[in-house]
Design a protein around this motif. Structure first.
Motif, short mmCIF file in Angstrom:
data_model
loop_
_atom_site.label_atom_id
_atom_site.label_comp_id
_atom_site.label_asym_id
_atom_site.label_seq_id
_atom_site.Cartn_x
_atom_site.Cartn_y
_atom_site.Cartn_z
N ILE A 159 0.87 -1.18 0.00
CA ILE A 159 0.00 0.00 0.00
C ILE A 159 0.90 1.23 0.00
O ILE A 159 1.68 1.44 0.94
CB ILE A 159 -0.94 0.02 1.22
CG1 ILE A 159 -1.65 -1.34 1.38
CG2 ILE A 159 -1.95 1.14 1.10
CD1 ILE A 159 -2.49 -1.75 0.20
N VAL A 160 0.83 2.03 -1.06
CA VAL A 160 1.76 3.14 -1.27
C VAL A 160 1.00 4.46 -1.23
O VAL A 160 -0.10 4.57 -1.78
CB VAL A 160 2.49 2.99 -2.63
CG1 VAL A 160 3.50 4.11 -2.82
CG2 VAL A 160 3.17 1.64 -2.72
N TYR A 161 1.60 5.45 -0.57
CA TYR A 161 1.04 6.80 -0.54
C TYR A 161 1.77 7.67 -1.55
O TYR A 161 3.01 7.74 -1.56
CB TYR A 161 1.18 7.41 0.86
CG TYR A 161 0.78 8.87 0.93
CD1 TYR A 161 -0.57 9.23 0.88
CD2 TYR A 161 1.73 9.87 1.02
CE1 TYR A 161 -0.95 10.57 0.93
CE2 TYR A 161 1.37 11.20 1.07
CZ TYR A 161 0.03 11.55 1.03
OH TYR A 161 -0.35 12.87 1.07
N LEU A 162 1.02 8.33 -2.42
CA LEU A 162 1.59 9.21 -3.44
C LEU A 162 0.95 10.59 -3.34
O LEU A 162 -0.27 10.70 -3.18
CB LEU A 162 1.36 8.65 -4.84
CG LEU A 162 2.03 7.31 -5.18
CD1 LEU A 162 1.60 6.85 -6.56
CD2 LEU A 162 3.54 7.41 -5.10
N SER A 163 1.76 11.62 -3.45
CA SER A 163 1.26 13.00 -3.45
C SER A 163 1.72 13.70 -4.72
O SER A 163 2.34 13.08 -5.60
CB SER A 163 1.74 13.75 -2.20
OG SER A 163 3.15 13.75 -2.14
N VAL A 164 1.46 14.99 -4.81
CA VAL A 164 1.75 15.75 -6.03
C VAL A 164 3.23 15.64 -6.38
O VAL A 164 4.11 15.81 -5.53
CB VAL A 164 1.36 17.22 -5.85
CG1 VAL A 164 1.81 18.04 -7.05
CG2 VAL A 164 -0.14 17.35 -5.68
N GLY A 165 3.51 15.33 -7.64
CA GLY A 165 4.88 15.28 -8.13
C GLY A 165 5.57 13.96 -7.92
O GLY A 165 6.73 13.82 -8.29
N GLU A 166 4.87 12.96 -7.36
CA GLU A 166 5.50 11.66 -7.14
C GLU A 166 5.11 10.69 -8.24
O GLU A 166 3.95 10.65 -8.67
CB GLU A 166 5.11 11.10 -5.77
CG GLU A 166 5.71 11.89 -4.62
CD GLU A 166 5.48 11.21 -3.29
OE1 GLU A 166 6.46 10.99 -2.55
OE2 GLU A 166 4.32 10.91 -2.97
N ARG A 167 6.09 9.89 -8.65
CA ARG A 167 5.88 8.91 -9.71
C ARG A 167 5.42 7.60 -9.13
O ARG A 167 5.81 7.20 -8.04
CB ARG A 167 7.19 8.70 -10.48
CG ARG A 167 7.13 7.66 -11.57
CD ARG A 167 8.47 7.50 -12.27
NE ARG A 167 9.49 6.95 -11.39
CZ ARG A 167 9.73 5.65 -11.27
NH1 ARG A 167 9.02 4.76 -11.97
NH2 ARG A 167 10.68 5.21 -10.47
N CYS A 168 4.58 6.92 -9.89
CA CYS A 168 4.16 5.57 -9.51
C CYS A 168 5.20 4.60 -10.05
O CYS A 168 5.39 4.50 -11.26
CB CYS A 168 2.78 5.26 -10.07
SG CYS A 168 2.08 3.73 -9.43
N ALA A 169 5.86 3.89 -9.15
CA ALA A 169 6.98 3.02 -9.55
C ALA A 169 6.53 1.68 -10.08
O ALA A 169 7.34 0.92 -10.62
CB ALA A 169 7.93 2.82 -8.38
N ALA A 170 5.26 1.34 -9.91
CA ALA A 170 4.72 0.07 -10.39
C ALA A 170 3.24 0.25 -10.66
O ALA A 170 2.60 1.17 -10.14
CB ALA A 170 4.96 -1.04 -9.36
N ASP A 171 2.67 -0.61 -11.49
CA ASP A 171 1.23 -0.55 -11.74
C ASP A 171 0.50 -0.75 -10.41
O ASP A 171 0.82 -1.66 -9.63
CB ASP A 171 0.81 -1.64 -12.72
CG ASP A 171 1.43 -1.44 -14.09
OD1 ASP A 171 1.65 -0.28 -14.47
OD2 ASP A 171 1.69 -2.43 -14.78
#
Length: 586
Positions: A159-171
C-alpha cells in the motif's frame, strides 16, 4: 466501497488513512461472509453419508468460485477484498509476509558499463554521497506505519502513498484519493495529454485505460492518494523502451561519449560537476548541452529567493554570456522587488497591469542605491491572448540581442512560458529549464516530459509543429497580429481530462516516448533543484543543493571544458564507455 476523501482540518495522509480504515472494515466483512458457510456447516455432524456429501459439495463450490475468480482476475475490476486475499495484504497494515519482503532483490545502485574491472561512477565517497540523495524512495505501509522504501523493495500488495509530483513506480490500483486527484500518463500511453481523474471503480474495459489503475511511470499531477501495487515494477502493463527493469538502480543512463571529448575527459568533468558544482548529470551528452544553452529559465520558490543565492547564479550566467529568466512561483511581491533591484533586472509583469504606489510596500522608495525601481521598467503581458504575441516576440528578441541579460516574470501563465521557450528554441537559443518541487503541471508535461513519440520523427518543435516567426519575419511576410496569434494558439496547452480510452486502433506500446537524447524538445536541458520526485527522475541533471550558485559554478565548469559546437557534417558512430578507453577516477 467509496473511498474519495474531501475534508478540512486534517492532513492529506490523515484524511486518506481514515478512509482506508473504513475500507478495511468493509474488506473484513466481505472476507467473513465468504467463509460464513463454514461456520454454519460446523453445526452439522457428519454422522451419515448424505451430510458428508453435502459438506464436501459446499467446499467444492467454494473452490470452484475461487478458481473462477483467479481465471477472470483483472486488476481494475477485482474486488478489493479479493486483492487483499490474492496478495496476502491488508489495506491498513500492508504486506503481511515479511519474509517475502526481506527476500526482495536489493538495488545495486551501480551502472552496468564496466571496463577493465572498473565501473562508472565508481563506488567512491564523492559519488556515494550524491547517489544517496538522488535515489527515489516511496512511502509504503508496513505494519500499519509509513516507511521509506526503494523501487527494488516494492512488492505486489504493498500500500503506497503518493502525493503531487511523485511517480508511480509500479502498476497500482487506487484505493483512496482526495477529491479531484489527477494522474498524468501522457508519456506512458499514446495519448498526448492523457491526464486522468482518479476513481475507485473501473472506468474502462481494460486495465490500461481505467482511471482506477496507475500505470508505472505515471505521476500525480494534483491531489494525493493511497494505492495498492498490483504488479511488480519489472512486470508493467505497458513496457517502456526508455526505462528497463534496472533503471531504478542506475543514475548514469547514457554513457555515449560526445564528439570532441574523450572518455577520460567525460569522466573527469562528471566528477568535477559532482564535487565542485554538486550537479549530477544522467548522461555525458547532457554535460555538452548544458554548456551550449543560451537561456536559463528558472522557476523560483520562496525558499530559493530566501536562500540569497540567485545573484550568484545571475553573475555566473552573465559571465558565461547566457540570459537568465526568473519565473516566481508563490513568492512574495516584496522579496521579488528586492531581488530585482539587487540584480538590476528587467521587471516584466505578465499580468500587464501598470505599477502603482499600492503595489509597493509602505515606506519603500522608488529609488534605492541609485537603482531605478523595477516597476519603472518595461511591462509585458505574458498571459495568453490574441494580442500577446508581439510582446512575447519583443522579449525574446531582447534576450537574443542581449539587450536583456536578466528578466523576472510575474504572474506568467503556463501557456505564455511555453510559448516563450518555444520562440527562443526556434530562433536558435537552446533553453535550460530548472525547477525544484513539482510546479506548473502543464509546463512540466510539455517542457520536461516531452511529447515526441517513437515513429513520429522526433520533430524539432515538440508539441507545436508550426515554427513561430520573429516580428521582422512577420512584417516581411505581411502576417497580421491575428494570424500570429493563431500560430501561437497551440501554446495555451490546457489540460484535457480523460475518462475514456484511446481508439481501439491505437497501440500504446508502439508509440511510447523516445529518450530526450533522441527526441528534440522545446528545452535542451532540464535541471532538478534539490528535490527527489518525478522532477529528479525525468531531469537531465540533478542539483543536490538549494544553492543556485552551485548551478552557476557548474555552468562555468562545462563552458570551460566543452569545445564549441562542431559544424554540421556526416554523422559517425559515437563510442560508449568501455569500448575504447578506461576511466581512472578515484
Amino acid at each position: 466501497m467509496v473511498a474519495e476523501v474531501d475534508g478540512a482540518g486534517e492532513s492529506a495522509v490523515e484524511r486518506l488513512f481514515r478512509s482506508l480504515a473504513g475500507l478495511e472494515e468493509a474488506v473484513q466483512q466481505t472476507l467473513a461472509e465468504e467463509v460464513s458457510f463454514r461456520v454454519a456447516n460446523a453445526a452439522f455432524q457428519p454422522s451419515n453419508q448424505t451430510t458428508k456429501l453435502l459438506l464436501a459439495a459446499c467446499e467444492k463450490l467454494a473452490d470452484e468460485r475461487d478458481a473462477i475468480a483467479r481465471t477472470n482476475f483483472e486488476e481494475h475490476t477485482a474486488d478489493v477484498a479479493y486483492l487483499c486475499k490474492h496478495y496476502n495484504t491488508s489495506v491498513v497494515q500492508g504486506v503481511a509476509d515479511r519474509s517475502q519482503a526481506s527476500g526482495a532483490p536489493a538495488a545495486s545502485g551501480r551502472a552496468s558499463w564496466l571496463c577493465c574491472s572498473r565501473e562508472f561512477p565508481p563506488r567512491r565517497s564523492w559519488w556515494l554521497d550524491v547517489e544517496r540523495r538522488v535515489v527515489p524512495v516511496f512511502q509504503v505501509l508496513r505494519g500499519g506505519k509509513l516507511v521509506a522504501m526503494t523501487v527494488a523493495q516494492l512488492l505486489p500488495g504493498d500500500i503506497v502513498y503518493l502525493s503531487v509530483g511523485e511517480r508511480c513506480a509500479a502498476d497500482a490500483r487506487v484505493l483512496a484519493h482526495e477529491a479531484g486527484t489527477t494522474v498524468d500518463a501522457s508519456h506512458v500511453c499514446a495519448e498526448h495529454e492523457d491526464v486522468r481523474v482518479c476513481t475507485v471503480g473501473p472506468t474502462a474495459a481494460s486495465s490500461m485505460h481505467s482511471c482506477n489503475i496507475l500505470l508505472r511511470d505515471s505521476f500525480v499531477s494534483s491531489g494525493a492518494l493511497f494505492c495498492m501495487v498490483v504488479r511488480a515494477p519489472r512486470n508493467p502493463l505497458v513496457a517502456s523502451p526508455t526505462r528497463d527493469a534496472a533503471d531504478g538502480a542506475r543514475f548514469l543512463q547514457d554513457a555515449s561519449v560526445p564528439s570532441g571529448l574523450s572518455v577520460a575527459q567525460c569522466g573527469s568533468l562528471f566528477k568535477q560537476l559532482v564535487t565542485r558544482g554538486r550537479l549530477a548529470c544522467r548522461s555525458f551528452q547532457a554535460m555538452v548541452r548544458l554548456a551550449r544553452v543560451r537561456v536559463l529559465v528558472v522557476l523560483l520558490s520562496q525558499d530559493l529567493v530566501d536562500g540569497g543565492t540567485v545573484p550568484a547564479l545571475a553573475a555566473a550566467a552573465q559571465g558565461s554570456g547566457k540570459a537568465l529568466v526568473l519565473v516566481p512561483c508563490g513568492c512574495s511581491r516584496w522579496s521579488l522587488e528586492r531581488l530585482a533591484q539587487e540584480l538590476q533586472a528587467t521587471w516584466l509583469d505578465a499580468g500587464g497591469e501598470g505599477s502603482s504606489a499600492a503595489s509597493h510596500p509602505p515606506g519603500r522608495s522608488e529609488e534605492r542605491s541609485g537603482v531605478s525601481s523595477p516597476a519603472s521598467g518595461p511591462l509585458f503581458r505574458l498571459r495568453f491572448a490574441r494580442d500577446d504575441y508581439p510582446r512575447l516576440a519583443v522579449l525574446s528578441d531582447d534576450i537574443l540581442l542581449k539587450r536583456t541579460a536578466c528578466a523576472v516574470l510575474l504572474d506568467c501563465s503556463e501557456g505564455g512560458l511555453i510559448a516563450l521557450c518555444h520562440m527562443l528554441s526556434d530562433r536558435g537559443a537552446p533553453v535550460l529549464y530548472a525547477l525544484g518541487r513539482f510546479q506548473m503541471p502543464v509546463c512540466f508535461r510539455h517542457l520536461v516530459v516531452g511529447t515526441c513519440h517513437s515513429g513520429q520523427g522526433g520533430g524539432r518543435h515538440g508539441p507545436m509543429q508550426s515554427p513561430i516567426p520573429s516580428l521582422a519575419e512577420a512584417g516581411s511576410r505581411n502576417v497580421s497580429v491575428a494570424q500570429m496569434a493563431g500560430t501561437m494558439s497551440q501554446a495555451s496547452c490546457s489540460s484535457r481530462v480523460s475518462h475514456t480510452p484511446p481508439t481501439a486502433s491505437t497501440d500504446p506500446a508502439a508509440v511510447l516516448r523516445t529518450p530526450r537524447s533522441e527526441a528534440m524538445s522545446i528545452v535542451d536541458v532540464v535541471v532538478c533543484i534539490n528535490a527527489v520526485s518525478v522532477v529528479s527522475e525525468l531531469a537531465d541533471a540533478v542539483l543536490v543543493t538549494s544553492d543556485l550558485g552551485a548551478l552557476g559554478a557548474s555552468i562555468d565548469l562545462v563552458c570551460r571544458a566543452v569545445p564549441p559546437a562542431p559544424s554540421p557534417g556526416p554523422s559517425v558512430p559515437v563510442p560508449r564507455l568501455g569500448e575504447h578507453e578506461d576511466i581512472t577516477i578515484d
